[in-house]
Every structure is written in structure tokens, then in C-alpha cells.
Design an enzyme around this catalytic site. Structure first.
Site, PDB file in Angstrom:
ATOM      1  N   LEU A 242       0.840   0.943   3.912  1.00  0.00           N
ATOM      2  CA  LEU A 242      -0.489   1.502   3.709  1.00  0.00           C
ATOM      3  C   LEU A 242      -1.367   0.425   3.081  1.00  0.00           C
ATOM      4  CD1 LEU A 242       0.389   4.998   2.142  1.00  0.00           C
ATOM      5  CD2 LEU A 242      -0.167   4.497   4.528  1.00  0.00           C
ATOM      6  N   ASP A 243      -2.665   0.482   3.331  1.00  0.00           N
ATOM      7  CA  ASP A 243      -3.577  -0.432   2.661  1.00  0.00           C
ATOM      8  C   ASP A 243      -3.452  -0.244   1.152  1.00  0.00           C
ATOM      9  OD1 ASP A 243      -4.522  -1.286   5.097  1.00  0.00           O
ATOM     10  OD2 ASP A 243      -6.261   0.062   5.087  1.00  0.00           O
ATOM     11  N   ARG A 244      -3.763  -1.279   0.425  1.00  0.00           N
ATOM     12  CA  ARG A 244      -3.670  -1.221  -1.033  1.00  0.00           C
ATOM     13  C   ARG A 244      -4.491  -0.056  -1.601  1.00  0.00           C
ATOM     14  NH1 ARG A 244      -7.010  -3.291  -4.900  1.00  0.00           N
ATOM     15  NH2 ARG A 244      -8.164  -4.502  -3.336  1.00  0.00           N
TER      16      ARG A 244
END
Length: 586
Positions: A193-195
Site C-alpha cells: 500500500l502507499d505510505r
């Protein structure tokens, strides 16, 4: 500034009148640094780090010296080291990167590198950095399921925590948290997942399970469902977006809709609309896994995620905020980095830290014909793009970079404290020479060799004191002078030694640097809440910027459900998805 700091500054000013090129710290300060470095290096040898601390909703990691290694990437081959470093990273100024390389903290194949070192295919680069990990949310990672028989876990990742160690993040990454805080021997994060995104992740615990899950994600058989909160009233009917996507800036991780991009498909359905905040909670089902896919498709449709700091920001995209995409006709226009208005006077007086002044015979000289590096001219924008960039895309990237600088109090434009200090060096911490080329690993963490502070005449076996250099100077690299060839303490007999470093002149005079540095003070404890922009790290001289607001560390995007051959897994709805939920929109 404290009375002690003021006294020290007056002492430094008197020293400047005697034309001392660099000013070593006092003997008391040197001893303090060596003791701290010894403690740090001992802990690093045991692969332990200082424990994190919760500070006002933030999880903060104390700064630490960290050795990093990587193999030369294809795009680096044949380029100067300073050019590569300055185009790959932007946390510090051009001048600082040159200064750091001249300090001898970077080696190539075991030999100390210089700013003009040419990188070649197969080179192994080792670098010791003082790592300041950005704070993340203190909201803990949750283990929703641990299937010991089938060897996988299901976790709920909070927003702000990156999955893999990258950039300035290491201990505050999900991988390291699962290993260090939860005790898992090894985890395989096959999807990510994106940060800034929160939510569900399925993480295998062995290679066999990792291969299985990877093949399912690759084949597109994993069904994924996300929840987002977007600006405006989303349409009541189902919306399908199939615009191709392209990554156009690696530094900023920026993606746009582009005809030369990779295929992407996302299906959206509204859950509810909140009139009070003029925002909608939307169900998002991506059928491909492109970077920032949901964020970019929502922006293209005209309904960007409500608190997205990139894809919903007017200051970056203009009044349409990227709705319908941006112009993609290639353009060669570029501009050199410009200081913010409130720092223009400082730049006028002491020079632009993003423009390196040519050096000749130890003196600063100006040559209008001197070739500038890509970072200095703005040509680094688009260097990593697979297609030529348009004028609008260049403008978006430039404004995004400036906004990041603003968020970090324009730290790289205030890079001045190091100019009146000794050379950047982790004291008694050195990198162990690499193994033969046929046994080298690609990237990863380098091995360290630490030596205690040696105030007397004893040196490690096999190391001789160079003529005119005292043993104490060998043990204290921070007071080395340019042009002196000094062995690295702790290395074995026959290991590479420090090579002579060509003398360079400062961007500004010592008196000018000290005048500005007088406004800065070393932070007593970088783990405390940072509220002043006039503090710097006493170990690496990094200008510290204020701690972020925890509410600004995540976006309204949450992975809520995955369906795989292992089963169907889901989390609870995020709090921000509730009807009539409000947030700080300043």
C-alpha cells in the site's frame, strides 16, 4: 541563543580573523561526540536501535548512523557521483552533498569516493548516513490474523507507515515493525500500500506462500476493495475509469494519466454524500495494480481524495486540479531552482546553495562557461521519465517540489551550519571492506567496524600514523584537514585507506556562514517535540523542521477487503468514512 553558544560564537569569530579554514569542535564537544558514537556503533553491531518514543500522537525514532550499500544502477553508469546523488535525492542542498562526499563518508568498491568519481557498471557504493527517520503515526499496526498452518498473516496498516524501507524510512517501515516489534523472523510483502494509505495487507511468512500470493496478484485474480472520501458529490451511478497511467517523476513519486502509460482500470460506487463537508465516501475496486492508481483516476474524474496532499492540491495543479488530465505535448523548457520569497535576501547575500561555485586552486572562482549539473539547471526534472515531459508536467513537478520544501521549512535552503563545523563523519564508525566482486551482494546493509575513542597513542594493529598526524587525529576523523591521507581506523591490514581529497573553497566566507549559524542552536534532544525552525542536529548539522500534525500523515484511502484463494479478509470501516464526519481542512 544561549550564553554558552554566544561565547563559542565569539571565540569562533576571533578564530575566523586568523583565517582558519575549518573550525573543529571544542575538546569537550569532541569527547561527547565520540562517546555517543561509541554507544551508537555498539548498538548497531548488535543490530539493535534506540527504542521509539510516542510524542503527541507521533512515533519518533532517534537519529542513528546507518551504513547503506547499493550496486550501480543502469541510469547511473558513466555519470559523476555528485550528479547522481543530487538528482536522486533532494533532502539537502547541492552544496551539502558536495561537502558530504568530500568528507569521505561514501566509498566505491571499498575506496573513498570523491564528488567527481565516475560510476561504472558493477560498482558497489557504500555510504554512511546519519538517518533522521520522519515520524509516523503512533497508531499501532494490528495483526488481524496469524495462520500458522498456512504461514501468512493479515495486518491492518495505519496510514503514514511505508511498507518497505526506502528513502529516509527504515525502522519506521512495516517490514521492520513486523520483525522488530512483533518478532516475525521474516516477512514477504508481495503486495504493498502507499505510505499514506491505510488498510489490509496479506503477508506470507515463507517463500512458498509468497510465490502463490504473488502469482495471484500478477494474474489479477485477487479481488480488492478500497474506501475513500473524495471532494464533491460523486455520481450516483457506477463509474468506470480505464485511463492509462505513467510515473513521470521518481523523486516525488508522481503519476499522471498519459497515452504512453500502462493500462489501468478502476470501478467506483458512491456510498454516501455529506453536504456539510461537500464530500462523498466512495467504494473503489481496482482491477489493475498501478502506483497511485485510485488517487490518479479519482483526480482525472474530478473527485480527488479530499485530503490528498498531492493529487487534490490547487497550488500544484491549478484550478482544475488535474480533472481530465494535463497537457502532454513535449517541451524542453526548464528553470533553475529558485528560493522562496522570504529567503531571497539570504540567497542574495550569501549565494544560492543549489548552485555550486566552481573551485580553482582552493579559491572560489566564477566561470560563466562552467557546465552546471542537472539539479542546478532544472534538467533533472524528467531525467527519470520514460517520455519527454510537457511544460505543464514540468510545472506540476516544480510546484510539488517547492511545496515539499515549504512543508519542511525550506531546510535545504537554510543548509549553513555544516559550513562552520568539521567534516561530516560518524566518528569511529567505518564500513568493512567489501568481499571480492564474485561474492558481493546487491544492495542491502553494509557491515560496520567500530573502534573506541583513542585519545592516546595506541592504534589498531597494522595501521601506521602518517607523518605529521597524531594518533588522536587518526581516531577523530572530524578534525581531518583536506588533502591529508589518513588510514581509516578499525580496518584490517591492507584495507583501502582514505585517499587525498582535493581542496575546495566554501560557497560563502567563513564570517558570513558563522553570522547565519549564530541564529541556529543544536537541539538538546531531537526526540523532543520540535517547534522551532532554528534548531539543528548536533551530529550531522541537519536543520530540523517542526513536527507534523498527526492528522496530516494519512489520506482518506483505506484497503478494506481482499478476496484470494486463502479466503476473504476485511477490516472495519475507517472512522473518517462515517456519515457527517468532519476534519481539519486548514
Amino acid at each position: 541563543m544561549s550564553s554558552v553558544a554566544g561565547t563559542r560564537f565569539r571565540h569562533l569569530t576571533r578564530a575566523a580573523r586568523r583565517h582558519i579554514p575549518t573550525i573543529p569542535a571544542s575538546s569537550k564537544e569532541q569527547l561527547r561526540h565520540h562517546i555517543l558514537n561509541l554507544i551508537r556503533s555498539t548498538m548497531m553491531e548488535n543490530q539493535e536501535f534506540f527504542k521509539p518514543r510516542d510524542v503527541n500522537g507521533l512515533k519518533k525514532i532517534p537519529p542513528y548512523w546507518y551504513p547503506y550499500t547499493t550496486m550501480t544502477k543502469q541510469r547511473w553508469i558513466g555519470r559523476e557521483l555528485l550528479e547522481v546523488v543530487s538528482t536522486e535525492f533532494r533532502d539537502r542542498s547541492m552544496e551539502y552533498y558536495r561537502y558530504a562526499l568530500e568528507s569521505g563518508v561514501t566509498t566505491v568498491n571499498g575506496k573513498v569516493a570523491h564528488p567527481k568519481t565516475i560510476l561504472r557498471d558493477g560498482d558497489r557504493i557504500e555510504n554512511v548516513v546519519h538517518r533522521h527517520e520522519p515520524p509516523v503515526t503512533s497508531t499501532p499496526v494490528k495483526i488481524l490474523l496469524h495462520d500458522k498452518d498456512r504461514q501468512f498473516i493479515v495486518v491492518d496498516k495505519p496510514g503514514s507507515i511505508p511498507v518497505h524501507a526506502s528513502g529516509r524510512y527504515f525502522r519506521n517501515s512495516l517490514n521492520e515493525i513486523l520483525v522488530n516489534d512483533f518478532g516475525f523472523e521474516k516477512v514477504y510483502t508481495v503486495n504493498r500500500l502507499d505510505r499514506l494509505t491505510s488498510g489490509l495487507m496479506i503477508i506470507p511468512l515463507n517463500v512458498e506462500r509468497a510465490r502463490q500470493i504473488t502469482s495471484e496478484f500478477t494474474a489479477g485474480t485477487v479481488r480488492k476493495e478500497y474506501i475513500s472520501r473524495v471532494k464533491g458529490r460523486f455520481p450516483s451511478e457506477k463509474v468506470i475509469c480505464e485511463e492509462p497511467m505513467l510515473t513521470v517523476d521518481r523523486q516525488m513519486g508522481l503519476n499522471i494519466v498519459h497515452p504512453e502509460g500502462k493500462s489501468a482500470k478502476t470501478v467506483f460506487d458512491i456510498i454516501h454524500y455529506d453536504e456539510n463537508t461537500d464530500s462523498s465516501v466512495v467504494r473503489c475496486r481496482p482491477f489493475t495494480g498501478r502506483s497511485h492508481q485510485i488517487r490518479v483516476h479519482l483526480q482525472f474524474l474530478g473527485y480527488p481524495i479530499a485530503n490528498d496532499p498531492v493529487y487534490s492540491e490547487l497550488k500544484i495543479w491549478g484550478k482544475n486540479v488535474g480533472k481530465g488530465g494535463i497537457e502532454v505535448t513535449p517541451s524542453e523548457e526548464r528553470e533553475a531552482p529558485a528560493p522562496p520569497e522570504h529567503l531571497q535576501e539570504m540567497v542574495d547575500g550569501q549565494g544560492n546553495p543549489e548552485l555550486l561555485k566552481p573551485i580553482g586552486n582552493g579559491e572560489v572562482s566564477i566561470d560563466s562557461d562552467t557546465k552546471r549539473l542537472p539539479r542546478e539547471t532544472g534538467e533533472d526534472i524528467g531525467m527519470g521519465s520514460p517520455v519527454p515531459l510537457s511544460k505543464e508536467a514540468v510545472g506540476v513537478i516544480t510546484r510539488l517540489r517547492n511545496m515539499k520544501d515549504e512543508d519542511e521549512d525550506w531546510g535545504r535552503w537554510r543548509d549553513v551550519v555544516f559550513r562552520v563545523k568539521g567534516k561530516l563523519n560518524p566518528g569511529n564508525i567505518v564500513i568493512k571492506p567489501p568481499p571480492p566482486s564474485n561474492r558481493r551482494k546487491r544492495g542491502g546493509r553494509a557491515e560496520l567496524v567500530s573502534t573506541p575513542y583513542q585519545a592516546e597513542s595506541t592504534l589498531p594493529s597494522g595501521i601506521a600514523t602518517p607523518e605529521g598526524v597524531t594518533p588522536a587525529e587518526v581516531a577523530n576523523p572530524q578534525v581531518f584537514t583536506h588533502g591529508t591521507e589518513i588510514p581509516r581506523p578499525g580496518t584490517s591490514e591492507g584495507a583501502p585507506t582514505l585517499e587525498p581529497i582535493p581542496p575546495t573553497g566554501p560557497q560563502i566566507t567563513l564570517e558570513e556562514a558563522m553570522k547565519q549559524a549564530a541564529e541556529m542552536e543544536p537541539a538538546f534532544d531531537t526526540m523532543d517535540k520540535i517547534e522551532s525552525e532554528h534548531l539543528y542536529c548536533p551530529d550531522c548539522y541537519l536543520p530540523l523542521h517542526s513536527d507534523p500534525n498527526p492528522e496530516k500523515l494519512y489520506i482518506f484511502l483505506h484497503a478494506i477487503k481482499y478476496t484470494t484463494s486463502l479466503g476473504e479478509f476485511s477490516t472495519e470501516m475507517p472512522a473518517w468514512a462515517a456519515k457527517d464526519w468532519t476534519w481539519d481542512r486548514s
